[in-house]
Scaffold this motif. Structure first.
Motif, mmCIF file in Angstrom:
data_model
loop_
_atom_site.group_PDB
_atom_site.id
_atom_site.type_symbol
_atom_site.label_atom_id
_atom_site.label_comp_id
_atom_site.label_asym_id
_atom_site.label_seq_id
_atom_site.Cartn_x
_atom_site.Cartn_y
_atom_site.Cartn_z
ATOM 1 N N LEU A 1 34.017 14.760 -26.874
ATOM 2 C CA LEU A 1 33.206 14.150 -25.837
ATOM 3 C C LEU A 1 32.901 12.697 -26.162
ATOM 4 O O LEU A 1 32.995 11.814 -25.302
ATOM 5 N N ALA A 2 32.541 12.413 -27.415
ATOM 6 C CA ALA A 2 32.235 11.040 -27.799
ATOM 7 C C ALA A 2 33.452 10.142 -27.628
ATOM 8 O O ALA A 2 33.349 9.013 -27.139
ATOM 9 N N ALA A 3 34.621 10.647 -28.018
ATOM 10 C CA ALA A 3 35.835 9.846 -27.882
ATOM 11 C C ALA A 3 36.155 9.579 -26.420
ATOM 12 O O ALA A 3 36.526 8.467 -26.039
ATOM 13 N N PHE A 4 36.022 10.617 -25.584
ATOM 14 C CA PHE A 4 36.354 10.437 -24.174
ATOM 15 C C PHE A 4 35.356 9.500 -23.494
ATOM 16 O O PHE A 4 35.723 8.755 -22.598
ATOM 17 N N SER A 5 34.109 9.511 -23.922
ATOM 18 C CA SER A 5 33.105 8.652 -23.312
ATOM 19 C C SER A 5 33.460 7.187 -23.492
ATOM 20 O O SER A 5 33.129 6.342 -22.659
ATOM 21 N N ASN A 6 34.123 6.847 -24.596
ATOM 22 C CA ASN A 6 34.535 5.470 -24.793
ATOM 23 C C ASN A 6 35.622 5.063 -23.816
ATOM 24 O O ASN A 6 35.717 3.913 -23.413
ATOM 25 N N ALA A 7 36.478 6.013 -23.448
ATOM 26 C CA ALA A 7 37.590 5.704 -22.561
ATOM 27 C C ALA A 7 37.182 5.793 -21.091
ATOM 28 O O ALA A 7 37.673 5.044 -20.255
ATOM 29 N N HIS A 8 36.275 6.704 -20.747
ATOM 30 C CA HIS A 8 35.854 6.921 -19.367
ATOM 31 C C HIS A 8 34.336 7.082 -19.362
ATOM 32 O O HIS A 8 33.811 8.080 -19.850
ATOM 33 N N ALA A 9 33.654 6.106 -18.818
ATOM 34 C CA ALA A 9 32.210 6.011 -18.996
ATOM 35 C C ALA A 9 31.432 7.105 -18.285
ATOM 36 O O ALA A 9 30.418 7.572 -18.784
ATOM 37 N N ASP A 10 31.880 7.537 -17.099
ATOM 38 C CA ASP A 10 31.070 8.511 -16.372
ATOM 39 C C ASP A 10 31.316 9.926 -16.891
ATOM 40 O O ASP A 10 32.131 10.149 -17.774
ATOM 41 N N GLY A 11 30.566 10.883 -16.340
ATOM 42 C CA GLY A 11 30.620 12.245 -16.850
ATOM 43 C C GLY A 11 31.583 13.148 -16.124
ATOM 44 O O GLY A 11 31.504 14.365 -16.266
ATOM 45 N N THR A 12 32.492 12.584 -15.347
ATOM 46 C CA THR A 12 33.396 13.380 -14.533
ATOM 47 C C THR A 12 34.838 12.954 -14.748
ATOM 48 O O THR A 12 35.144 11.764 -14.787
ATOM 49 N N ILE A 13 35.714 13.930 -14.893
ATOM 50 C CA ILE A 13 37.154 13.677 -14.898
ATOM 51 C C ILE A 13 37.637 13.767 -13.458
ATOM 52 O O ILE A 13 37.491 14.805 -12.814
ATOM 53 N N LYS A 14 38.209 12.690 -12.951
ATOM 54 C CA LYS A 14 38.753 12.681 -11.600
ATOM 55 C C LYS A 14 40.266 12.822 -11.681
ATOM 56 O O LYS A 14 40.944 11.987 -12.273
ATOM 57 N N THR A 15 40.764 13.880 -11.088
ATOM 58 C CA THR A 15 42.191 14.163 -11.203
ATOM 59 C C THR A 15 42.687 14.846 -9.933
ATOM 60 O O THR A 15 41.898 15.180 -9.043
ATOM 61 N N ALA A 16 44.001 15.045 -9.827
ATOM 62 C CA ALA A 16 44.577 15.596 -8.602
ATOM 63 C C ALA A 16 45.911 16.258 -8.889
ATOM 64 O O ALA A 16 46.564 15.995 -9.906
ATOM 65 N N LEU A 17 46.309 17.122 -7.965
ATOM 66 C CA LEU A 17 47.612 17.775 -8.035
ATOM 67 C C LEU A 17 48.041 18.211 -6.637
ATOM 68 O O LEU A 17 47.261 18.131 -5.690
ATOM 69 N N ASP A 18 49.281 18.629 -6.533
ATOM 70 C CA ASP A 18 49.809 19.201 -5.297
ATOM 71 C C ASP A 18 49.376 20.659 -5.258
ATOM 72 O O ASP A 18 49.798 21.465 -6.088
ATOM 73 N N GLY A 19 48.521 21.017 -4.305
ATOM 74 C CA GLY A 19 47.974 22.360 -4.244
ATOM 75 C C GLY A 19 48.869 23.392 -3.602
ATOM 76 O O GLY A 19 48.422 24.513 -3.326
ATOM 77 N N THR A 20 50.151 23.057 -3.396
ATOM 78 C CA THR A 20 51.080 24.011 -2.770
ATOM 79 C C THR A 20 52.259 24.348 -3.677
ATOM 80 O O THR A 20 53.264 24.875 -3.217
ATOM 81 N N PHE A 21 52.154 24.022 -4.968
ATOM 82 C CA PHE A 21 53.256 24.231 -5.896
ATOM 83 C C PHE A 21 52.951 25.440 -6.783
ATOM 84 O O PHE A 21 52.561 25.318 -7.930
#
Length: 281
Positions: A15-35
């Motif tokens: 968590l500490a390492a990721f906080s340095n790379a991405h400041a907020d508390g949420t991972i924003k991601t996406a995918l094709d929901g029909t695969f």
């Protein structure tokens, strides 16, 4: 989509390492929901599948919430480049062209081809075993091209269908001797239909990775470490058994950490001597 915070020293370090790379508390991601079976809609309007579970585990290890969007694959990479997402949860085949424009995590799975055959026929162990057979395939797919380019060499007859579901149905109806598709799609078809089974798997030498922007080296490296953790703690094998009905063989990409960060042999790979572990800083 909420992810519970993982307790313990390893989770806090990640968590500490990721906080340095991405400041907020949420991972924003996406995918094709029909695969399917990597992502597919549920009756209640949500999405489920291998890659959904994978990104949820990543969020869990990092103690982060996951904001997962289902969208058409064609729009995912432009949206990533526009910084709509931190990275893509979609399975993206790592090749030379894509590696020139994106950073990739290490491969989380091999992108092999696989045949599906009737459950009561003898096992096939090579391409030569399919000589003279009728093979059903999704029209216009990479598998369609693969078969047609080798028709003269192997003497098989290729029948193309509008969807892979229709191609599998041709095998079930006896109109084709086999179906060729991606290994995970083939495994899903066999898992759903006991009248067919997985057969010969053709190795392509390529892998699926998670895609990042070129400028997000820190984020890529951290997620790469999380994937290594999921490989060594058995989580990836569990997901394979759940969604594909397949226990990974020793040495397969899905259970074997890759040295360094990224995919060796492609642009963006970074050689490094870190030891895969779930206790990382």
């Amino acid at each position: 989509m909420k992810i519970l915070e993982k307790s313990g020293f390893a989770g806090l370090l990640l968590l500490a390492a990721f906080s340095n790379a991405h400041a907020d508390g949420t991972i924003k991601t996406a995918l094709d929901g029909t695969f399917a079976p990597h992502a597919m809609p549920t009756l209640d309007g949500k999405v489920e599948g291998f890659n959904v579970d994978l990104v949820n585990l990543i969020g869990e290890r990092l103690g982060k919430e996951v904001d997962l969007t289902s969208a058409q694959f064609s729009g995912l990479i432009p949206a990533l480049q526009a910084k709509t997402y931190d990275f893509l949860a979609a399975p993206v085949t790592v090749n030379e062209e894509r590696a020139a424009n994106l950073l990739f995590s290490e491969g989380f799975m091999d992108t092999n081809f696989a045949f599906v055959v009737p459950a009561d026929v003898p096992d096939f162990t090579s391409l030569e075993d399919f000589k003279g057979k009728t093979i059903a395939v999704n029209k216009g797919s990479a598998y369609d091209s693969f078969l047609r380019e080798r028709e003269g060499e192997f003497g098989w007859k290729v029948e193309s269908y509008g969807t892979n579901t229709d191609a599998v149905a041709a095998v079930l109806a006896g109109r084709a001797d086999a179906n060729l598709a991606g290994a995970t799609v083939a495994a899903w078809a066999a898992k759903q239909n006991p009248q067919v089974k997985l057969s010969y798997e053709y190795p392509t030498g390529l892998v699926w990775g998670l895609a990042f922007r070129k400028d997000d080296v820190e984020g890529r490296n951290l997620i790469d470490k999380v994937i290594e953790c999921l490989k060594i703690d058995g989580s990836m094998a569990t997901l394979s058994e759940k969604w594909f009905g397949v226990t990974p063989a020793a040495g397969a990409t899905i259970v074997t950490p890759t040295k360094g960060y990224g995919v060796p042999g492609f642009e963006g790979y970074s050689e490094d001597d870190h030891q895969p572990s779930c206790e990382l800083n």
